[in-house]
Scaffold this motif. Structure first.
Motif, PDB file in Angstrom:
ATOM      1  N   GLY A 229       0.781  -1.221   0.000  1.00  0.00           N
ATOM      2  CA  GLY A 229       0.000   0.000   0.000  1.00  0.00           C
ATOM      3  C   GLY A 229       0.816   1.277   0.000  1.00  0.00           C
ATOM      4  O   GLY A 229       0.282   2.350  -0.206  1.00  0.00           O
ATOM      5  N   ILE A 230       2.125   1.182   0.214  1.00  0.00           N
ATOM      6  CA  ILE A 230       2.962   2.378   0.247  1.00  0.00           C
ATOM      7  C   ILE A 230       3.564   2.600  -1.131  1.00  0.00           C
ATOM      8  O   ILE A 230       4.189   1.719  -1.698  1.00  0.00           O
ATOM      9  CB  ILE A 230       4.062   2.254   1.315  1.00  0.00           C
ATOM     10  CG1 ILE A 230       3.413   2.177   2.694  1.00  0.00           C
ATOM     11  CG2 ILE A 230       5.040   3.419   1.222  1.00  0.00           C
ATOM     12  CD1 ILE A 230       4.385   2.012   3.827  1.00  0.00           C
ATOM     13  N   ALA A 231       3.383   3.796  -1.678  1.00  0.00           N
ATOM     14  CA  ALA A 231       3.917   4.123  -2.998  1.00  0.00           C
ATOM     15  C   ALA A 231       5.351   4.620  -2.895  1.00  0.00           C
ATOM     16  O   ALA A 231       6.186   4.302  -3.724  1.00  0.00           O
ATOM     17  CB  ALA A 231       3.044   5.157  -3.682  1.00  0.00           C
ATOM     18  N   SER A 232       5.667   5.424  -1.870  1.00  0.00           N
ATOM     19  CA  SER A 232       7.032   5.914  -1.681  1.00  0.00           C
ATOM     20  C   SER A 232       7.268   6.167  -0.206  1.00  0.00           C
ATOM     21  O   SER A 232       6.338   6.365   0.575  1.00  0.00           O
ATOM     22  CB  SER A 232       7.263   7.183  -2.496  1.00  0.00           C
ATOM     23  OG  SER A 232       6.470   8.225  -1.995  1.00  0.00           O
ATOM     24  N   GLU A 233       8.560   6.171   0.139  1.00  0.00           N
ATOM     25  CA  GLU A 233       8.924   6.355   1.532  1.00  0.00           C
ATOM     26  C   GLU A 233      10.222   7.149   1.587  1.00  0.00           C
ATOM     27  O   GLU A 233      11.099   6.976   0.752  1.00  0.00           O
ATOM     28  CB  GLU A 233       9.100   4.976   2.174  1.00  0.00           C
ATOM     29  CG  GLU A 233       9.227   4.986   3.660  1.00  0.00           C
ATOM     30  CD  GLU A 233       9.182   3.594   4.232  1.00  0.00           C
ATOM     31  OE1 GLU A 233       8.492   3.418   5.236  1.00  0.00           O
ATOM     32  OE2 GLU A 233       9.833   2.688   3.680  1.00  0.00           O
TER      33      GLU A 233
ATOM     34  N   GLU B 167      13.326   8.629   4.405  1.00  0.00           N
ATOM     35  CA  GLU B 167      13.848   8.407   5.753  1.00  0.00           C
ATOM     36  C   GLU B 167      13.881   9.674   6.599  1.00  0.00           C
ATOM     37  O   GLU B 167      13.280   9.738   7.638  1.00  0.00           O
ATOM     38  CB  GLU B 167      15.257   7.812   5.669  1.00  0.00           C
ATOM     39  CG  GLU B 167      15.289   6.354   5.337  1.00  0.00           C
ATOM     40  CD  GLU B 167      15.199   5.466   6.550  1.00  0.00           C
ATOM     41  OE1 GLU B 167      15.628   5.847   7.647  1.00  0.00           O
ATOM     42  OE2 GLU B 167      14.687   4.362   6.375  1.00  0.00           O
ATOM     43  N   GLY B 168      14.643  10.696   6.173  1.00  0.00           N
ATOM     44  CA  GLY B 168      14.770  11.921   6.964  1.00  0.00           C
ATOM     45  C   GLY B 168      13.437  12.627   7.096  1.00  0.00           C
ATOM     46  O   GLY B 168      12.780  12.906   6.107  1.00  0.00           O
ATOM     47  N   ASP B 169      13.042  12.963   8.301  1.00  0.00           N
ATOM     48  CA  ASP B 169      11.724  13.536   8.570  1.00  0.00           C
ATOM     49  C   ASP B 169      10.647  12.670   7.920  1.00  0.00           C
ATOM     50  O   ASP B 169       9.865  13.120   7.098  1.00  0.00           O
ATOM     51  CB  ASP B 169      11.604  14.971   8.068  1.00  0.00           C
ATOM     52  CG  ASP B 169      12.487  15.929   8.842  1.00  0.00           C
ATOM     53  OD1 ASP B 169      12.860  15.584   9.983  1.00  0.00           O
ATOM     54  OD2 ASP B 169      12.810  16.999   8.302  1.00  0.00           O
ATOM     55  N   LEU B 170      10.627  11.457   8.298  1.00  0.00           N
ATOM     56  CA  LEU B 170       9.765  10.395   7.764  1.00  0.00           C
ATOM     57  C   LEU B 170       8.575  10.907   6.970  1.00  0.00           C
ATOM     58  O   LEU B 170       7.766  11.677   7.456  1.00  0.00           O
ATOM     59  CB  LEU B 170       9.255   9.519   8.907  1.00  0.00           C
ATOM     60  CG  LEU B 170       8.384   8.350   8.524  1.00  0.00           C
ATOM     61  CD1 LEU B 170       9.168   7.376   7.666  1.00  0.00           C
ATOM     62  CD2 LEU B 170       7.843   7.660   9.731  1.00  0.00           C
ATOM     63  N   ALA B 171       8.513  10.520   5.704  1.00  0.00           N
ATOM     64  CA  ALA B 171       7.403  10.896   4.825  1.00  0.00           C
ATOM     65  C   ALA B 171       6.986   9.669   4.034  1.00  0.00           C
ATOM     66  O   ALA B 171       7.818   8.987   3.454  1.00  0.00           O
ATOM     67  CB  ALA B 171       7.830  12.009   3.872  1.00  0.00           C
ATOM     68  N   ARG B 172       5.720   9.375   4.014  1.00  0.00           N
ATOM     69  CA  ARG B 172       5.188   8.245   3.248  1.00  0.00           C
ATOM     70  C   ARG B 172       4.036   8.724   2.380  1.00  0.00           C
ATOM     71  O   ARG B 172       3.251   9.567   2.783  1.00  0.00           O
ATOM     72  CB  ARG B 172       4.652   7.146   4.172  1.00  0.00           C
ATOM     73  CG  ARG B 172       5.690   6.342   4.835  1.00  0.00           C
ATOM     74  CD  ARG B 172       5.067   5.195   5.594  1.00  0.00           C
ATOM     75  NE  ARG B 172       6.111   4.345   6.132  1.00  0.00           N
ATOM     76  CZ  ARG B 172       5.879   3.372   6.976  1.00  0.00           C
ATOM     77  NH1 ARG B 172       4.656   3.125   7.402  1.00  0.00           N
ATOM     78  NH2 ARG B 172       6.862   2.635   7.411  1.00  0.00           N
ATOM     79  N   SER B 173       3.954   8.139   1.203  1.00  0.00           N
ATOM     80  CA  SER B 173       2.765   8.371   0.385  1.00  0.00           C
ATOM     81  C   SER B 173       2.166   7.005   0.084  1.00  0.00           C
ATOM     82  O   SER B 173       2.893   6.037  -0.163  1.00  0.00           O
ATOM     83  CB  SER B 173       3.106   9.133  -0.904  1.00  0.00           C
ATOM     84  OG  SER B 173       4.009   8.392  -1.692  1.00  0.00           O
ATOM     85  N   TYR B 174       0.867   6.957   0.137  1.00  0.00           N
ATOM     86  CA  TYR B 174       0.153   5.691  -0.004  1.00  0.00           C
ATOM     87  C   TYR B 174      -0.532   5.603  -1.353  1.00  0.00           C
ATOM     88  O   TYR B 174      -0.991   6.611  -1.891  1.00  0.00           O
ATOM     89  CB  TYR B 174      -0.886   5.536   1.114  1.00  0.00           C
ATOM     90  CG  TYR B 174      -0.246   5.439   2.475  1.00  0.00           C
ATOM     91  CD1 TYR B 174       0.130   4.208   2.983  1.00  0.00           C
ATOM     92  CD2 TYR B 174       0.005   6.578   3.229  1.00  0.00           C
ATOM     93  CE1 TYR B 174       0.734   4.126   4.226  1.00  0.00           C
ATOM     94  CE2 TYR B 174       0.608   6.500   4.468  1.00  0.00           C
ATOM     95  CZ  TYR B 174       0.974   5.268   4.963  1.00  0.00           C
ATOM     96  OH  TYR B 174       1.579   5.172   6.178  1.00  0.00           O
TER      97      TYR B 174
END
Length: 133
Positions: A74-78, A80-87
């Motif tokens: 379900g995660i499209a991108s991730e 590391e620094g300042d954790l950011a995820r797009s679903y």
């Protein structure tokens, strides 16, 4: 006759570098999806297109796992620094499968030639004096 590795390599050069064992496994899995209403040659073509789609999906998964590790579903991108995820948006039943090379679309084009058969449903008989009811 069944689709061969040679036909698969000719139709889908993008997966021609896959191992012969993987090609044979994909052809075995794709055999269940042959549109039996078509002439033998078209069945072989559809069989090869479906196998190419399976191999391409495997190739993409292996490349993604090698470069970024395993990405949770379900995660499209991730980041590391300042954790950011797009679903990714969830698929609905009417949406197409991931098919960037068009292999599955070619398979569906051939399979659609068979059309769809009629569905017959027996009406249940309630409250009758039949035996076993």
């Amino acid at each position: 006759m069944a689709a061969t590795v040679g036909l698969l390599d000719f139709l889908a050069p993008a997966v021609a570098d896959a191992a012969d064992e993987d090609k044979k496994a994909a052809l075995v899995l794709a055999a269940a999806y042959r549109p039996w209403c078509l002439p033998e040659g078209k069945q072989d073509e559809a069989h090869a297109w479906y196998a190419a789609w399976l191999l391409y999906q495997r190739k993409q998964q292996a490349a993604a796992a090698a470069t970024v590790g395993v990405i949770p579903a379900g995660i499209a991108s991730e980041k590391e620094g300042d954790l950011a995820r797009s679903y990714r948006a969830g698929r609905t039943a009417g949406e197409a499968v991931d098919d960037p090379m068009g292999f599955y679309a070619q398979y569906e084009r051939l399979a659609a030639l068979c059309g769809y058969g009629a569905i017959t449903v027996a009406r249940p008989v309630y409250g009758c004096a039949c035996q076993g009811y």
